[in-house]
Design a protein around this motif. Structure first.
Motif, PDB file in Angstrom:
ATOM      1  N   VAL A  33       0.508  -0.917  -0.147  1.00 52.11           N
ATOM      2  CA  VAL A  33      -0.195  -0.033  -0.007  1.00 52.11           C
ATOM      3  C   VAL A  33       1.501   0.982   0.222  1.00 52.11           C
ATOM      4  CG1 VAL A  33      -1.915   1.716   1.066  1.00 52.11           C
ATOM      5  CG2 VAL A  33      -1.806  -1.428   0.938  1.00 52.11           C
ATOM      6  N   MET A  34       0.393   1.938  -0.917  1.00 52.81           N
ATOM      7  CA  MET A  34       1.689   3.339  -1.072  1.00 52.81           C
ATOM      8  C   MET A  34       0.888   4.634  -0.090  1.00 52.81           C
ATOM      9  SD  MET A  34       4.108   2.216  -2.195  1.00 52.81           S
ATOM     10  CE  MET A  34       5.342   4.098  -2.205  1.00 52.81           C
ATOM     11  N   MET A  89      -1.100  26.578   1.329  1.00 48.78           N
ATOM     12  CA  MET A  89      -1.137  26.296   2.876  1.00 48.78           C
ATOM     13  C   MET A  89      -0.780  25.038   2.333  1.00 48.78           C
ATOM     14  SD  MET A  89      -5.777  25.274   3.311  1.00 48.78           S
ATOM     15  CE  MET A  89      -4.948  22.951   4.046  1.00 48.78           C
ATOM     16  N   ASP A  90      -0.510  24.371   0.920  1.00 44.40           N
ATOM     17  CA  ASP A  90      -0.114  23.407   0.709  1.00 44.40           C
ATOM     18  C   ASP A  90       1.550  23.016   0.928  1.00 44.40           C
ATOM     19  OD1 ASP A  90      -2.442  23.235  -1.788  1.00 44.40           O
ATOM     20  OD2 ASP A  90      -2.462  22.276  -0.244  1.00 44.40           O
ATOM     21  N   THR A  91       2.269  23.986   0.653  1.00 49.28           N
ATOM     22  CA  THR A  91       3.426  24.504   1.089  1.00 49.28           C
ATOM     23  C   THR A  91       4.504  23.216   2.507  1.00 49.28           C
ATOM     24  OG1 THR A  91       3.392  26.451   0.376  1.00 49.28           O
ATOM     25  CG2 THR A  91       5.620  26.032   1.214  1.00 49.28           C
ATOM     26  N   ALA A  92       5.176  22.414   1.973  1.00 53.13           N
ATOM     27  CA  ALA A  92       5.323  21.038   2.509  1.00 53.13           C
ATOM     28  C   ALA A  92       6.510  20.051   1.735  1.00 53.13           C
ATOM     29  CB  ALA A  92       3.846  20.249   3.598  1.00 53.13           C
ATOM     30  N   VAL A  93       7.627  19.549   2.215  1.00 54.21           N
ATOM     31  CA  VAL A  93       8.437  18.942   1.793  1.00 54.21           C
ATOM     32  C   VAL A  93       7.018  17.342   1.501  1.00 54.21           C
ATOM     33  CG1 VAL A  93       9.523  16.911   2.105  1.00 54.21           C
ATOM     34  CG2 VAL A  93       9.873  19.458   2.991  1.00 54.21           C
ATOM     35  N   TYR A  94       7.301  16.507   0.814  1.00 53.86           N
ATOM     36  CA  TYR A  94       5.902  15.623   0.635  1.00 53.86           C
ATOM     37  C   TYR A  94       6.869  14.500   0.426  1.00 53.86           C
ATOM     38  CZ  TYR A  94       1.952  18.644  -0.583  1.00 53.86           C
ATOM     39  OH  TYR A  94       0.867  19.746  -0.414  1.00 53.86           O
ATOM     40  N   TYR A  95       6.671  13.329   1.136  1.00 56.60           N
ATOM     41  CA  TYR A  95       6.970  12.134   1.137  1.00 56.60           C
ATOM     42  C   TYR A  95       6.349  10.740   0.802  1.00 56.60           C
ATOM     43  CZ  TYR A  95      10.030  14.785   4.398  1.00 56.60           C
ATOM     44  OH  TYR A  95      10.873  15.733   5.188  1.00 56.60           O
ATOM     45  N   CYS A  96       6.316  10.350   0.072  1.00 54.09           N
ATOM     46  CA  CYS A  96       6.086   8.255   0.007  1.00 54.09           C
ATOM     47  C   CYS A  96       6.383   7.548   0.888  1.00 54.09           C
ATOM     48  CB  CYS A  96       6.490   8.551  -1.223  1.00 54.09           C
ATOM     49  SG  CYS A  96       7.315   7.560  -1.934  1.00 54.09           S
ATOM     50  N   ALA A  97       5.550   6.792   0.752  1.00 58.95           N
ATOM     51  CA  ALA A  97       5.495   5.305   1.615  1.00 58.95           C
ATOM     52  C   ALA A  97       5.313   4.770   1.497  1.00 58.95           C
ATOM     53  CB  ALA A  97       5.152   6.323   2.916  1.00 58.95           C
ATOM     54  N   TYR A 110       3.927   2.878   8.707  1.00 57.71           N
ATOM     55  CA  TYR A 110       4.604   2.742   7.363  1.00 57.71           C
ATOM     56  C   TYR A 110       6.125   2.315   7.349  1.00 57.71           C
ATOM     57  CZ  TYR A 110       0.131   4.209   4.644  1.00 57.71           C
ATOM     58  OH  TYR A 110      -0.886   4.664   3.951  1.00 57.71           O
ATOM     59  N   GLU A 111       6.718   1.101   6.746  1.00 58.22           N
ATOM     60  CA  GLU A 111       7.896   1.023   6.543  1.00 58.22           C
ATOM     61  C   GLU A 111       8.979   1.374   6.246  1.00 58.22           C
ATOM     62  OE1 GLU A 111       5.448  -3.043   6.962  1.00 58.22           O
ATOM     63  OE2 GLU A 111       5.635  -1.006   6.317  1.00 58.22           O
ATOM     64  N   TYR A 112       8.422   1.761   4.871  1.00 57.04           N
ATOM     65  CA  TYR A 112       9.841   2.523   4.066  1.00 57.04           C
ATOM     66  C   TYR A 112       9.019   4.127   4.028  1.00 57.04           C
ATOM     67  CZ  TYR A 112      10.764  -2.575   4.054  1.00 57.04           C
ATOM     68  OH  TYR A 112      10.993  -3.649   4.402  1.00 57.04           O
ATOM     69  N   TRP A 113       9.978   4.782   3.708  1.00 59.30           N
ATOM     70  CA  TRP A 113       9.939   6.335   3.308  1.00 59.30           C
ATOM     71  C   TRP A 113      10.761   7.156   2.076  1.00 59.30           C
ATOM     72  CZ3 TRP A 113       5.972   9.510   5.160  1.00 59.30           C
ATOM     73  CH2 TRP A 113       5.078   8.563   6.578  1.00 59.30           C
TER      74      TRP A 113
END
Length: 123
Positions: A33-34, A89-97, A110-113
């Protein structure tokens, strides 16, 4: 184990669009699952969206519903986040996991980033 690399971030004006990509290594991408999360300065990491293993089910935070779309291409080992009508307000660092379990809106599940990609929306 899987390694994740995000790309596609940048600077955009209010109302603009960006598409983030997250490329995964390994041959078991479809078993995860992502999710996409984001973290603004001084704030906790927050859930943005998640997608099931097949891509048939998605879930979004209320703050992005109707503006963001998560998708995946298991043949390319890649998950995407299409972001439209962007706001400051969407300004941020975005991460997938990646999650080997049932999937959740909680980042601790989530185990992996990935390393993250910066999105900045100017007003």
């Amino acid at each position: 184990q899987v390694q994740l690399v995000e790309s596609g971030g940048g600077l955009v004006q209010t109302g603009g669009s960006l598409r983030l990509s997250c490329a995964a290594s390994g041959r078991t991408f479809s078993s995860y699952v992502m999710g996409w999360f984001r973290q603004a300065p001084g704030k906790e990491r927050e859930f943005v969206a998640r997608i099931s293993r097949s891509g048939g089910s998605t879930d979004y935070a209320d703050s992005v519903k109707g503006r963001f779309t998560i998708s995946r291409d298991n043949a390319k080992n890649t998950v995407y986040l299409q972001m439209n009508s962007l706001k400051p307000m969407d300004t941020a660092v975005y991460y997938c996991a990646a999650d080997t379990g049932l999937g959740s809106s909680l980042p601790t599940r989530y185990e992996y980033w990935g390393q993250g990609t910066q999105v900045t929306v100017s007003s």
